[in-house]
Motif scaffolding. Structure first.
Motif, short mmCIF file in Angstrom:
data_model
loop_
_atom_site.label_atom_id
_atom_site.label_comp_id
_atom_site.label_asym_id
_atom_site.label_seq_id
_atom_site.Cartn_x
_atom_site.Cartn_y
_atom_site.Cartn_z
N LEU A 125 8.26 48.49 -37.38
CA LEU A 125 8.56 49.29 -36.31
C LEU A 125 9.25 50.59 -36.68
N ASP A 126 9.25 51.12 -35.38
CA ASP A 126 9.15 52.86 -35.89
C ASP A 126 11.05 53.14 -35.44
N PHE A 127 11.45 51.84 -35.34
CA PHE A 127 12.79 52.38 -35.10
C PHE A 127 13.26 52.30 -36.54
N ALA A 128 12.88 49.94 -36.82
CA ALA A 128 13.35 50.52 -38.79
C ALA A 128 12.96 50.84 -39.31
N GLU A 129 11.72 51.67 -39.58
CA GLU A 129 11.34 52.69 -40.71
C GLU A 129 11.74 53.94 -40.31
N GLY A 130 12.28 54.34 -39.03
CA GLY A 130 13.21 56.01 -38.93
C GLY A 130 14.37 55.65 -39.01
N GLY A 131 15.48 54.05 -38.84
CA GLY A 131 16.50 54.52 -39.43
C GLY A 131 17.36 54.03 -38.02
N ARG A 132 16.32 54.13 -36.35
CA ARG A 132 17.03 53.73 -35.48
C ARG A 132 17.50 52.52 -35.11
N VAL A 133 18.11 51.87 -36.32
CA VAL A 133 18.57 50.48 -35.66
C VAL A 133 19.81 50.49 -35.89
N HIS A 134 20.85 50.32 -34.93
CA HIS A 134 22.56 50.87 -35.05
C HIS A 134 22.95 48.78 -34.38
N ALA A 135 24.11 49.05 -35.27
CA ALA A 135 25.13 47.43 -35.01
C ALA A 135 25.88 48.37 -34.18
N LEU A 136 26.16 47.51 -32.87
CA LEU A 136 27.67 47.52 -32.68
C LEU A 136 28.52 46.36 -32.60
N ILE A 141 28.40 52.28 -27.50
CA ILE A 141 26.85 53.18 -27.19
C ILE A 141 27.10 54.54 -27.75
N ALA A 142 27.98 54.89 -27.47
CA ALA A 142 28.35 56.63 -27.93
C ALA A 142 28.45 56.90 -29.15
N ASP A 143 29.29 55.46 -29.21
CA ASP A 143 30.09 56.32 -31.02
C ASP A 143 28.63 56.02 -32.02
N ALA A 144 27.72 54.94 -31.84
CA ALA A 144 26.31 54.42 -32.21
C ALA A 144 25.32 55.75 -32.49
N LEU A 145 25.37 55.98 -31.41
CA LEU A 145 24.03 57.65 -30.87
C LEU A 145 24.58 58.70 -31.50
N THR A 146 25.75 58.75 -31.53
CA THR A 146 26.20 60.55 -32.01
C THR A 146 27.07 60.49 -33.71
N SER A 147 27.73 59.26 -34.56
CA SER A 147 27.72 59.51 -35.57
C SER A 147 26.36 59.25 -36.91
N GLY A 168 34.68 42.86 -17.91
CA GLY A 168 35.06 43.17 -16.89
C GLY A 168 34.92 44.72 -17.82
N PRO A 169 36.04 45.17 -16.47
CA PRO A 169 36.37 46.74 -16.99
C PRO A 169 36.52 46.95 -18.39
N PHE A 170 37.51 46.93 -19.35
CA PHE A 170 37.83 47.16 -20.32
C PHE A 170 36.91 47.05 -20.87
N SER A 171 36.26 45.89 -21.36
CA SER A 171 34.94 45.60 -21.78
C SER A 171 33.54 46.52 -21.46
N THR A 172 33.62 46.42 -20.22
CA THR A 172 32.85 47.70 -19.82
C THR A 172 32.94 48.84 -20.49
N ALA A 173 34.25 49.21 -20.78
CA ALA A 173 34.53 50.50 -21.23
C ALA A 173 33.91 50.87 -22.71
N LEU A 174 34.22 49.38 -23.96
CA LEU A 174 34.21 49.18 -24.76
C LEU A 174 32.54 49.87 -25.03
N VAL A 175 32.21 48.84 -24.10
CA VAL A 175 30.12 48.55 -24.18
C VAL A 175 29.81 50.89 -24.08
N ALA A 176 31.29 51.33 -23.24
CA ALA A 176 30.59 52.51 -23.13
C ALA A 176 30.79 53.38 -24.01
N ASP A 177 31.63 53.37 -24.75
CA ASP A 177 31.87 53.55 -25.82
C ASP A 177 31.23 53.61 -26.98
#
Length: 335
Positions: free
Chosen positions: A298-309, A329-335, A318-327
């Protein structure tokens, strides 16, 4: 899928909740369609000027005054109470909550565990003498009348097909009304919006605007890897466009907003980036799946684009969990 997640600091949200906690998530079509007559205040207690009426799946419930002894039979609503600065009298499966729901503060030692979410102890709930019970359709449809006989009971659907993200926001406001903390509900949502905006800015700065993302969770059942992909109706699905991202997955949702797929089923989204949650001791994306040639190709596996949250990222909270999901996702895509 039980593991002890690493702690996450959601500073603004935690500080606001910690100060407010005392000792003592636009309504979906499913909620507004709930039939039934309003729940009256107990006999001998009139509904005066301070009466509060809340709409939920079973119709409307009217309380003479804001509830102060609340039992939450679904983690989402237990988290909502903490976000509102209310310490619940009882919560179902506190140990499980602490393992899976890592966003936000922890419960006070005085909070009573009332059993599992699916089969809470009615005897324990009754002994707490609650003036309000909050539960979900998926857990309590069968025993709603028994719960409502103990105390006025609100029922919501955290897996609303119309959109779990909007459902989460609307339900938080309704619970805020029931406990007399409408302003706290508004403040919690404003804090959440700020967290989402900050995460989006990080993604923009990292050049990720418009990136195609697939969000999944995985675990092992009967020795086989199971992969569930989150659709647009879930909280992550609702968050992605607000983060400037695109949900690559367009498959049909099950009752919980997810699509169960095999490796071949991921082929349509292989050019996206895969973000996932799995228990540390059952991470199928890092163990069993890579042993399969179909996965490795699979292209994302070959390309190293599989990231664990973080394993403690709860997609259904609720709101705490939702904020954590956003955080996360941003961490995984920018680190």
């Amino acid at each position: 899928m039980r593991t002890a997640p690493r702690a996450r600091a959601l500073t603004a949200l935690l500080a606001a909740a910690a100060l407010a906690v005392t000792a003592a998530g636009c309504g979906s079509a499913a909620e507004e369609a709930g039939g039934g007559a309003p729940r009256k205040a107990p006999e001998g207690r009139g509904t005066g000027a301070g009466a509060l009426t809340v709409t939920h799946l079973k119709g409307t419930t009217t309380l003479e005054e804001p509830a102060t002894r609340v039992v939450a039979l679904e983690w989402t609503y237990a988290e909502d109470l903490l976000a509102l600065g209310v310490s619940p009298a009882g919560v179902a499966d506190i140990e499980g909550y602490d393992q899976w729901v890592t966003g936000g503060p922890r419960f006070a030692d005085s909070v009573k565990d009332v059993g599992t979410r699916q089969a809470p102890s009615l005897e324990t709930v009754k002994a707490l003498k609650p003036d309000l019970i909050i539960t979900s359709k998926v857990r309590s449809e069968a025993n709603y009348d028994q719960l409502d006989a103990i105390a006025p009971t609100l029922m919501f659907d955290p897996y609303a097909a119309e959109g779990e993200y909007e459902e989460m926001r609307a339900t938080l406001e309704k619970i805020g009304t029931a406990v007399g903390r409408q302003e706290a509900a508004g403040a919690a949502l404003k804090e959440l919006d700020g967290k989402i905006a900050a995460a989006r800015q990080r993604l923009t700065d990292g050049g990720k605007d418009g990136a195609a993302v697939t969000v999944a969770r995985g675990y092992t059942t009967d020795g086989a890897a199971v992969v569930e992909v989150l659709t647009d109706s879930t909280i992550p699905g609702g968050l992605l466009p607000q983060l400037g991202l695109r949900n690559a997955w367009t498959g049909k949702a099950d009752a919980y907003g997810m699509s169960k797929v095999d490796i071949e089923g991921l082929k349509p989204v292989e050019e996206s980036t895969l973000l996932y949650v799995a228990a540390k001791d059952d991470d199928v994306f890092a163990t069993s799946l890579p042993k399969n040639a179909l996965w490795r190709n699979l292209d994302f596996a070959e390309g190293g684009r599989v990231h664990a949250l973080d394993p403690g990222t709860w997609f259904f909270g609720g709101p705490f969990s939702t904020a954590l999901v956003a955080d996360e996702i941003a961490d995984a895509l920018t680190s």
